[in-house]
Design an enzyme around this catalytic site. Structure first.
Site, PDB file in Angstrom:
ATOM      1  N   ARG A 182       7.230   0.287   1.087  1.00 44.46           N
ATOM      2  CA  ARG A 182       6.371   0.082   2.254  1.00 44.46           C
ATOM      3  C   ARG A 182       5.304  -0.970   1.932  1.00 44.46           C
ATOM      4  O   ARG A 182       4.854  -1.082   0.783  1.00 44.46           O
ATOM      5  CB  ARG A 182       5.717   1.388   2.702  1.00 44.46           C
ATOM      6  N   ASP A 263      -4.737  13.729   1.026  1.00 42.31           N
ATOM      7  CA  ASP A 263      -3.989  12.806   0.178  1.00 42.31           C
ATOM      8  C   ASP A 263      -3.108  11.872   1.002  1.00 42.31           C
ATOM      9  O   ASP A 263      -2.535  10.930   0.461  1.00 42.31           O
ATOM     10  CB  ASP A 263      -3.142  13.558  -0.857  1.00 42.31           C
TER      11      ASP A 263
END
Length: 465
Positions: A182, A263
Site C-alpha cells: 500500500r 493501532d
C-alpha cells in the site's frame, strides 16, 4: 533490478532512518513459491515515479522485496501498542507487514510503501504473517471506492499472488495467498505514541513529534489555543482536525471501517488497514461491519465517537510532553470540526453549493430522515438527487434555494450509480476464485475511477490544501 527507468521522478527519501533504531526492527520478507502480478496501480505509481517499472521489476521489488534504489536497505517492522476494542494491548506491532520504502510524491509529500502479508516478524505472535488473495482483493475495492468518494485513504499499490494455500477460520480454506503493498502518507499510528508512553520514552516521543510536524505539516492552532507554540500541542491539533474530517468522510461515504482501534489510526488522518469493512445497504446508524463486534462499538453511527475516543488516547500519550489543558482544548474542537466537515462533504456529494452551517445541518438531517424512512441505499440516494433534483416535501423545500454544482460528466446520466454492497464484492471474488477471471474486478475499478472523476476532488477544510 535496482536500476529504475530513465526519466522518472522517483525521489527516494528514507527519512524514517533517523528513528529506525527504536521505532522498528529490521526483518526479511518471506520467500514465496511464486510471484504472479495481479494488480499494479500505475496511477499511484506515477505519483511517486515508479510507473515505468517492467512487470519483472515490479515483481522483484513488490513480491521478492529487492530494495528500491537509494532506499531502505532492509524492511522495517514497526513497533506500536494500541487499544483494541478499548482494551489496551502492548503485544502488537507489524505482525504481517513492514515498511519497505519511502519517497516523495509529485507534490513533495513523504510517502511510504508498506506491506501486508509479507511474512512473519518479531511481532507476529502465533500468526503466519500471510494475507489471503480475497483480503487483498477487498482492499483494492475499499481503497478505490473511498478515494472516489473523497475519503483520505491509503492506495492499494500492488497485489501479487504468492502460490501458498492458507488456512483461515472465517472463510473457506485452504484459500489462495497474496502479498499486498500500500502507498500511504505515513505509518505512524496513535498506538506508536502509546508505546512510547508505556515505556516512558520522553526523548523518543519528542523526536517522533518533531518528525510528524516536519513530514506531515498542518495549519497552526487557533490564536486562542493555549500552548499553541508547543510541538506536542501543535500535533494534537493537527490530529484532531484530521480525525474529525476522516470521521465525517466515512459517514458521508456510507462506509463502515469495522476496526477503529488506536493501532489503526494514522496521525495523518489517512484511513488504512481494511478488514471487515462494509458499505451501507441502507441508512442505519446501528449497522456493524465486523461479525465479532457484538456490542456494535464500531457501528456506522458510532464511528465519530470512536475517532474522538482515539484522539483522547493520543492526548493521554502526549501528556508525557504537555500539560492537560492545551490538549483538552484541542480535543474540544473535534465536535464543531466534525459538524463543519459533515456539512462541507455532504453538500459536495449531493452536488450543491454550501449555504452556511446552520442551514446545511438542517438539510443533512432531512436527507438522513428521508433515507431512513424510505430505506434508500445511500449511493442511490445521492445519485438520484444530485444537484437537488427530484426532492419534494420538507427536504425539497430545504434544498430549493441551493445552487447546484456543475454536473456535466456523463456519469450523472447513467441509469444507476456505482456502489459497493457486499453482494457485489462476493460476486467479484467468485469470478476470481472459481474461474480465475479478473475482468469483472478490472471493469469495476475502471467504473469506480470514472465515478471519482465525476465527483472531482473533495473540499478541504479552510486553511488546508
Amino acid at each position: 533490478m535496482n536500476d529504475l527507468p530513465q526519466g522518472t521522478t522517483y525521489t527516494p527519501d528514507p527519512a524514517i532512518t533517523e528513528l529506525a533504531d527504536w521505532l522498528g526492527a529490521e526483518v526479511a520478507a518471506a520467500d514465496f513459491p511464486q510471484t504472479h502480478v495481479r494488480f499494479r496501480n500505475d496511477r499511484a505509481a506515477q505519483s511517486v515515479g515508479l510507473d515505468g517499472l517492467s512487470d519483472a521489476e515490479w515483481s522483484a521489488h513488490f513480491g521478492r522485496f529487492v530494495p528500491l534504489k537509494d532506499n531502505l536497505p532492509n524492511p522495517l517492522a514497526l513497533k506500536y501498542h494500541g487499544h483494541q476494542f478499548r482494551n489496551y494491548n502492548p503485544d502488537i506491532g507489524d505482525g504481517r507487514g513492514f515498511l519497505f520504502a519511502q519517497m516523495r510524491d509529485s507534490e513533495g509529500r513523504l510517502m511510504d510503501l508498506g506491506t501486508k502479508g509479507s511474512g512473519t516478524t518479531p511481532f507476529s505472535r502465533s500468526g503466519d504473517g500471510r494475507l489471503t488473495l480475497k483480503g487483498a482483493m477487498r482492499e483494492i475495492l475499499a481503497t478505490e471506492m473511498l478515494e472516489a468518494l473523497g475519503v483520505n485513504t491509503s492506495k492499494t499499490f500492488s497485489v501479487i499472488e504468492t502460490g501458498e494455500k492458507l488456512m483461515r477460520g472465517d472463510e473457506p480454506s485452504p484459500t489462495r495467498s497474496a502479498v499486498m503493498v500500500r502507498l500511504s502518507h505515513s505509518h505512524i499510528r496513535i498506538g506508536t505514541f502509546q508505546r512510547l508512553l508505556a515505556y516512558d520514552e520522553k526523548a523518543q516521543m519528542e523526536a517522533l513529534v518533531q518528525y510528524c510536524l516536519t513530514q506531515f505539516p498542518g495549519p497552526p492552532p487557533p490564536e486562542n489555543a493555549p500552548g499553541r507554540e508547543e510541538p506536542a500541542v501543535m500535533l494534537m491539533h493537527h490530529v484532531v482536525e484530521r480525525m474529525a474530517d476522516l470521521a465525517a468522510s466515512y459517514m458521508v461515504a456510507g462506509f463502515v471501517h469495522g476496526v477503529l482501534n488506536t493501532d489503526n489510526m494514522n496521525v495523518t488522518g489517512e484511513s488504512f488497514d481494511y478488514g471487515p469493512w462494509r458499505w451501507l445497504p441502507r441508512w442505519d446508524p446501528g449497522f456493524t461491519a465486523a461479525y465479532f463486534d457484538h456490542a456494535g462499538l464500531y457501528s456506522f453511527g458510532r464511528q465519530p465517537e470512536a475517532l474522538h475516543w482515539n484522539c483522547g488516547q493520543f492526548a493521554v500519550a502526549l501528556r508525557l510532553l504537555a500539560e492537560t489543558e492545551p490538549l483538552v482544548f484541542a480535543m474540544e474542537r473535534f465536535g464543531p470540526l466534525y459538524m463543519e466537515a459533515i456539512a462541507r462533504r455532504w453538500c459536495w456529494r449531493l452536488g450543491v453549493e454550501q449555504r452556511g452551517l446552520e442551514v446545511d445541518s438542517r438539510m443533512v438531517s432531512a436527507c438522513e430522515k428521508a433515507m431512513r424512512d424510505t430505506g434508500a441505499q445511500p449511493d442511490a440516494f445521492f445519485f438520484a438527487h444530485r444537484g437537488g433534483r427530484g426532492l419534494d416535501g420538507e427536504i425539497g423545500d430545504l434544498i430549493a434555494d441551493y445552487a447546484p454544482l456543475p454536473s456535466t460528466h456523463e456519469y450523472w446520466t447513467c441509469d444507476a450509480p456505482e456502489s459497493m454492497v457486499i453482494e457485489e464484492v462476493e460476486a467479484l471474488w467468485s469470478a476470481i476464485d472459481e474461474g480465475d477471471d479478473w475482468t469483472p474486478l478490472e471493469r469495476k475499478v475502471a467504473a469506480i475511477r470514472r465515478m471519482g472523476e465525476a465527483h472531482g476532488p473533495a473540499p478541504v477544510p479552510a486553511g488546508q490544501s
